[in-house]
Design a protein around this motif. Sequence first.
Motif, mmCIF file in Angstrom:
data_model
loop_
_atom_site.group_PDB
_atom_site.id
_atom_site.type_symbol
_atom_site.label_atom_id
_atom_site.label_comp_id
_atom_site.label_asym_id
_atom_site.label_seq_id
_atom_site.Cartn_x
_atom_site.Cartn_y
_atom_site.Cartn_z
ATOM 1 N N GLY A 144 -1.412 3.911 -7.652
ATOM 2 C CA GLY A 144 -2.864 3.936 -7.704
ATOM 3 C C GLY A 144 -3.285 4.826 -8.860
ATOM 4 O O GLY A 144 -2.468 5.214 -9.701
ATOM 5 N N GLU A 145 -4.539 5.174 -8.848
ATOM 6 C CA GLU A 145 -5.120 5.968 -9.924
ATOM 7 C C GLU A 145 -4.377 7.288 -10.168
ATOM 8 O O GLU A 145 -4.254 7.735 -11.307
ATOM 9 C CB GLU A 145 -6.576 6.237 -9.546
ATOM 10 C CG GLU A 145 -7.448 6.798 -10.596
ATOM 11 C CD GLU A 145 -8.891 6.782 -10.129
ATOM 12 O OE1 GLU A 145 -9.581 5.792 -10.407
ATOM 13 O OE2 GLU A 145 -9.302 7.746 -9.456
ATOM 14 N N GLY A 146 -3.856 7.889 -9.107
ATOM 15 C CA GLY A 146 -3.197 9.191 -9.227
ATOM 16 C C GLY A 146 -1.888 9.172 -9.989
ATOM 17 O O GLY A 146 -1.403 10.215 -10.416
ATOM 18 N N GLY A 147 -1.286 7.992 -10.190
ATOM 19 C CA GLY A 147 -0.008 7.921 -10.893
ATOM 20 C C GLY A 147 -0.101 7.368 -12.295
ATOM 21 O O GLY A 147 0.918 7.138 -12.943
ATOM 22 N N LYS A 148 -1.322 7.192 -12.801
ATOM 23 C CA LYS A 148 -1.483 6.514 -14.100
ATOM 24 C C LYS A 148 -0.883 7.288 -15.259
ATOM 25 O O LYS A 148 -0.547 6.701 -16.280
ATOM 26 C CB LYS A 148 -2.946 6.186 -14.358
ATOM 27 C CG LYS A 148 -3.834 7.387 -14.559
ATOM 28 C CD LYS A 148 -5.266 6.955 -14.753
ATOM 29 C CE LYS A 148 -6.167 8.181 -14.781
ATOM 30 N NZ LYS A 148 -7.549 7.828 -14.686
ATOM 31 N N VAL A 159 -3.263 0.874 -10.372
ATOM 32 C CA VAL A 159 -4.502 0.272 -9.876
ATOM 33 C C VAL A 159 -5.594 1.343 -9.958
ATOM 34 O O VAL A 159 -5.417 2.437 -9.416
ATOM 35 C CB VAL A 159 -4.320 -0.226 -8.424
ATOM 36 C CG1 VAL A 159 -5.612 -0.837 -7.902
ATOM 37 C CG2 VAL A 159 -3.169 -1.220 -8.344
ATOM 38 N N PRO A 160 -6.697 1.068 -10.631
ATOM 39 C CA PRO A 160 -7.712 2.093 -10.863
ATOM 40 C C PRO A 160 -8.579 2.390 -9.637
ATOM 41 O O PRO A 160 -9.778 2.125 -9.604
ATOM 42 C CB PRO A 160 -8.544 1.508 -12.015
ATOM 43 C CG PRO A 160 -8.424 0.038 -11.840
ATOM 44 C CD PRO A 160 -7.037 -0.192 -11.289
ATOM 45 N N SER A 161 -7.925 2.948 -8.611
ATOM 46 C CA SER A 161 -8.626 3.283 -7.369
ATOM 47 C C SER A 161 -7.813 4.333 -6.611
ATOM 48 O O SER A 161 -6.599 4.406 -6.762
ATOM 49 C CB SER A 161 -8.775 2.030 -6.495
ATOM 50 O OG SER A 161 -9.370 2.345 -5.261
ATOM 51 N N LYS A 162 -8.512 5.130 -5.793
ATOM 52 C CA LYS A 162 -7.850 6.068 -4.881
ATOM 53 C C LYS A 162 -7.955 5.572 -3.442
ATOM 54 O O LYS A 162 -7.493 6.238 -2.528
ATOM 55 C CB LYS A 162 -8.480 7.449 -5.002
ATOM 56 C CG LYS A 162 -8.161 8.118 -6.323
ATOM 57 C CD LYS A 162 -8.740 9.508 -6.386
ATOM 58 C CE LYS A 162 -8.396 10.138 -7.718
ATOM 59 N NZ LYS A 162 -9.046 11.414 -7.921
ATOM 60 N N ASN A 163 -8.548 4.414 -3.247
ATOM 61 C CA ASN A 163 -8.738 3.840 -1.920
ATOM 62 C C ASN A 163 -7.442 3.120 -1.524
ATOM 63 O O ASN A 163 -7.164 2.015 -1.992
ATOM 64 C CB ASN A 163 -9.934 2.877 -1.951
ATOM 65 C CG ASN A 163 -10.283 2.321 -0.595
ATOM 66 O OD1 ASN A 163 -9.441 2.233 0.299
ATOM 67 N ND2 ASN A 163 -11.531 1.924 -0.442
ATOM 68 N N THR A 164 -6.651 3.744 -0.670
ATOM 69 C CA THR A 164 -5.312 3.251 -0.338
ATOM 70 C C THR A 164 -5.273 1.786 0.089
ATOM 71 O O THR A 164 -4.454 1.030 -0.436
ATOM 72 C CB THR A 164 -4.660 4.156 0.732
ATOM 73 O OG1 THR A 164 -4.556 5.476 0.191
ATOM 74 C CG2 THR A 164 -3.291 3.662 1.127
#
Length: 189
Positions: A144-148, A159-164
């Motif tokens: 997700g966004e946190g690993g970009k 994936v540009p989101s933090k919504n699991t």
Amino acid sequence: MKDIVERAIKESENLKIVFFKENMEKILEVGREIAESIKEKKKILIFGNGGSASDAQHFAGEMVNKFKRERAPLPAIALTTDTSVITSIANDFSFEEVFKKQVEALGNEGDWVIAISTSGTSPNVLKAIEKAKEMGLKVLFLTGEGGKEFKKADYVLSVPSKNTPRVQEVHIFILHILCEIIEYSLFNK
């Protein structure tokens, strides 16, 4: 309740449109590279935690059995399924080692790792990626966004989101697309 459902559908739909517009070429490249590796008798090791563990098992099942067509089995192993291995590593060492030790035991140079972490920060996933790269395996990191910003993998699909739940929906869609590309590349005559 209807508003909640409609909002979830719209959010999922919009996220997929944005993500696939930006990442289509990279996904095609990864799928083709994995197919070429399989032709060279290489395998896929896939893993993640929680829902990502289920996605890993789902993908391995599609590869070993079939996705859309009757064909020869393909070599994929979900590192999330052997409870004796997982619990012995977690007990004797730590949970952070459960995928790393399996990559070390089962991986060979030229094999592929598909590592999945919706947060992008799962220590057991990141350690396994590092070990895979040390050993000469190719790595696709679904996050997700946190690993970009993670740069140790060969390919990062963030994936540009933090919504699991929304991130997981895109991840399983990516995995299905990879299944289709791999099957088509190997068996379309």
